[in-house]
Design a protein around this motif. Structure first.
Motif, mmCIF file in Angstrom:
data_model
loop_
_atom_site.group_PDB
_atom_site.id
_atom_site.type_symbol
_atom_site.label_atom_id
_atom_site.label_comp_id
_atom_site.label_asym_id
_atom_site.label_seq_id
_atom_site.Cartn_x
_atom_site.Cartn_y
_atom_site.Cartn_z
ATOM 1 N N UNK A 38 31.196 0.241 -75.038
ATOM 2 C CA UNK A 38 30.766 1.609 -74.119
ATOM 3 C C UNK A 38 31.212 1.088 -72.895
ATOM 4 N N UNK A 39 31.774 2.113 -72.337
ATOM 5 C CA UNK A 39 32.188 1.926 -70.890
ATOM 6 C C UNK A 39 31.026 1.705 -69.834
ATOM 7 N N UNK A 40 31.142 0.606 -68.960
ATOM 8 C CA UNK A 40 30.035 0.668 -68.056
ATOM 9 C C UNK A 40 29.943 1.920 -67.206
ATOM 10 N N UNK A 41 30.718 2.585 -67.204
ATOM 11 C CA UNK A 41 30.426 3.813 -66.121
ATOM 12 C C UNK A 41 29.480 4.647 -66.955
ATOM 13 N N UNK A 42 29.314 4.618 -68.192
ATOM 14 C CA UNK A 42 28.194 5.323 -68.674
ATOM 15 C C UNK A 42 26.898 4.824 -68.643
ATOM 16 N N UNK A 43 26.634 3.605 -68.181
ATOM 17 C CA UNK A 43 25.329 2.925 -68.011
ATOM 18 C C UNK A 43 25.055 2.957 -66.476
ATOM 19 N N UNK A 44 26.263 2.843 -65.748
ATOM 20 C CA UNK A 44 26.057 3.186 -64.131
ATOM 21 C C UNK A 44 27.041 4.240 -63.646
ATOM 22 N N UNK A 45 26.668 5.616 -63.915
ATOM 23 C CA UNK A 45 27.408 6.781 -63.544
ATOM 24 C C UNK A 45 27.269 6.808 -62.175
ATOM 25 N N UNK A 46 28.618 7.581 -61.588
ATOM 26 C CA UNK A 46 28.838 8.095 -60.178
ATOM 27 C C UNK A 46 28.940 6.636 -59.353
ATOM 28 N N UNK A 47 29.172 6.647 -58.114
ATOM 29 C CA UNK A 47 29.342 5.690 -57.142
ATOM 30 C C UNK A 47 30.211 4.634 -57.648
ATOM 31 N N UNK A 48 31.579 4.911 -57.976
ATOM 32 C CA UNK A 48 32.307 4.219 -58.815
ATOM 33 C C UNK A 48 32.583 2.793 -58.017
ATOM 34 N N UNK A 49 32.452 2.909 -56.692
ATOM 35 C CA UNK A 49 32.927 1.596 -56.012
ATOM 36 C C UNK A 49 31.789 0.928 -55.504
ATOM 37 N N UNK A 50 30.575 1.339 -56.129
ATOM 38 C CA UNK A 50 29.379 0.744 -55.584
ATOM 39 C C UNK A 50 29.259 -0.953 -56.415
ATOM 40 N N UNK A 51 28.593 -1.779 -55.519
ATOM 41 C CA UNK A 51 28.471 -2.969 -55.949
ATOM 42 C C UNK A 51 27.457 -3.153 -57.246
ATOM 43 N N UNK A 52 27.944 -3.809 -58.400
ATOM 44 C CA UNK A 52 27.103 -3.949 -59.329
ATOM 45 C C UNK A 52 26.987 -5.377 -60.003
ATOM 46 N N UNK A 53 25.787 -5.818 -60.356
ATOM 47 C CA UNK A 53 25.787 -7.231 -60.761
ATOM 48 C C UNK A 53 25.764 -7.254 -62.363
ATOM 49 N N UNK A 54 26.806 -7.837 -62.939
ATOM 50 C CA UNK A 54 26.934 -8.261 -64.453
ATOM 51 C C UNK A 54 26.530 -9.503 -64.876
ATOM 52 N N UNK A 55 25.524 -9.538 -65.525
ATOM 53 C CA UNK A 55 25.037 -10.801 -66.248
ATOM 54 C C UNK A 55 23.919 -11.642 -65.584
ATOM 55 N N UNK A 56 23.265 -10.974 -64.554
ATOM 56 C CA UNK A 56 21.996 -11.423 -64.157
ATOM 57 C C UNK A 56 22.321 -12.372 -63.079
ATOM 58 N N UNK A 57 21.322 -13.588 -63.196
ATOM 59 C CA UNK A 57 21.214 -14.223 -61.746
ATOM 60 C C UNK A 57 22.322 -15.441 -61.676
ATOM 61 N N UNK A 58 22.995 -15.533 -62.907
ATOM 62 C CA UNK A 58 24.171 -16.556 -63.220
ATOM 63 C C UNK A 58 25.372 -15.526 -63.217
ATOM 64 N N UNK A 59 25.057 -14.344 -62.943
ATOM 65 C CA UNK A 59 26.476 -13.400 -63.279
ATOM 66 C C UNK A 59 27.303 -12.949 -62.072
#
Length: 200
Positions: A38-59
């Motif tokens: 699944x493309x991550x943009x489906x899970x976090x739609x819009x705001x394509x350049x926003x910061x996203x944390x992938x993987x949690x606190x060791x991510x």
């Protein structure tokens, strides 16, 4: 469904599904089961350049989440392993620096203190992250300290903590610049990343 039925969903590279925890400004907050690939943009739609944390606190903090897909292999290759399965995006109009500093301090405090990189390095890096939030941080100093910690711990905790902090410095570079120029960005702090109440 059985193995064959389960393999009919997902991608050819990684059949099946994954459980991920979506936090903050996401399509559907909570734990969801999604097909691999699944493309991550489906899970976090819009705001394509926003910061996203992938993987949690060791991510890994990224700014290109919309270019990524939910496959462990491809995420690893992209330098953003799925780890604990957490995908978090702060809400628009909030400041993430203070929250990153709070998580960094918690990571430092969670060390068992059995080796130098954890006992000395992580608290020093947490100080650096707080300095960025205060508008006085030094990327050069934080980078030097991260290099001194990475790969030298007795377990994976310092490496994971360094990953969280060092990628935040890159992904939140614009916020750091504004804080350095003005002392603050004037936006309300983000509060999407859970910590024990006493750690805030």
């Amino acid at each position: 469904m059985g193995a064959a039925g389960y393999a009919t969903t997902g991608s050819a590279a990684e059949p099946g599904t994954s459980l991920v925890t979506l936090i903050g400004d996401v399509a559907r907050p909570g734990v969801v089961e999604v097909p691999n690939g699944t493309p991550l943009e489906v899970l976090v739609p819009g705001r394509a350049d926003a910061p996203v944390l992938v993987g949690g606190y060791h991510g890994t903090w990224v700014r290109n989440a919309h270019e990524l897909v939910l496959n462990r292999g491809t995420l690893r290759e992209a330098g953003s392993p799925l780890g604990a399965g957490v995908i978090a995006r702060p809400h628009a109009g909030t400041c993430s620096l203070q929250e990153v500093a709070a998580v960094s301090r918690w990571l430092a405090n969670e060390s068992l203190g059995q080796c130098g990189p954890c006992f000395f390095g992580l608290p020093a890096l947490a100080d650096d992250m707080q300095a960025f939030a205060d508008g006085t941080g030094s990327e050069r100093q934080a980078s030097r300290r991260a290099q001194q910690v990475r790969g030298r711990g007795a377990c994976a905790h310092p490496d994971g903590a360094v990953q969280f902090m060092s990628t935040a410095i890159v992904a939140l570079a614009d916020d750091i610049r504004v804080h350095r120029e003005h002392g603050s960005c004037g936006r309300p702090p983000s509060n999407i990343l859970p910590l024990p109440r006493s750690s805030r």
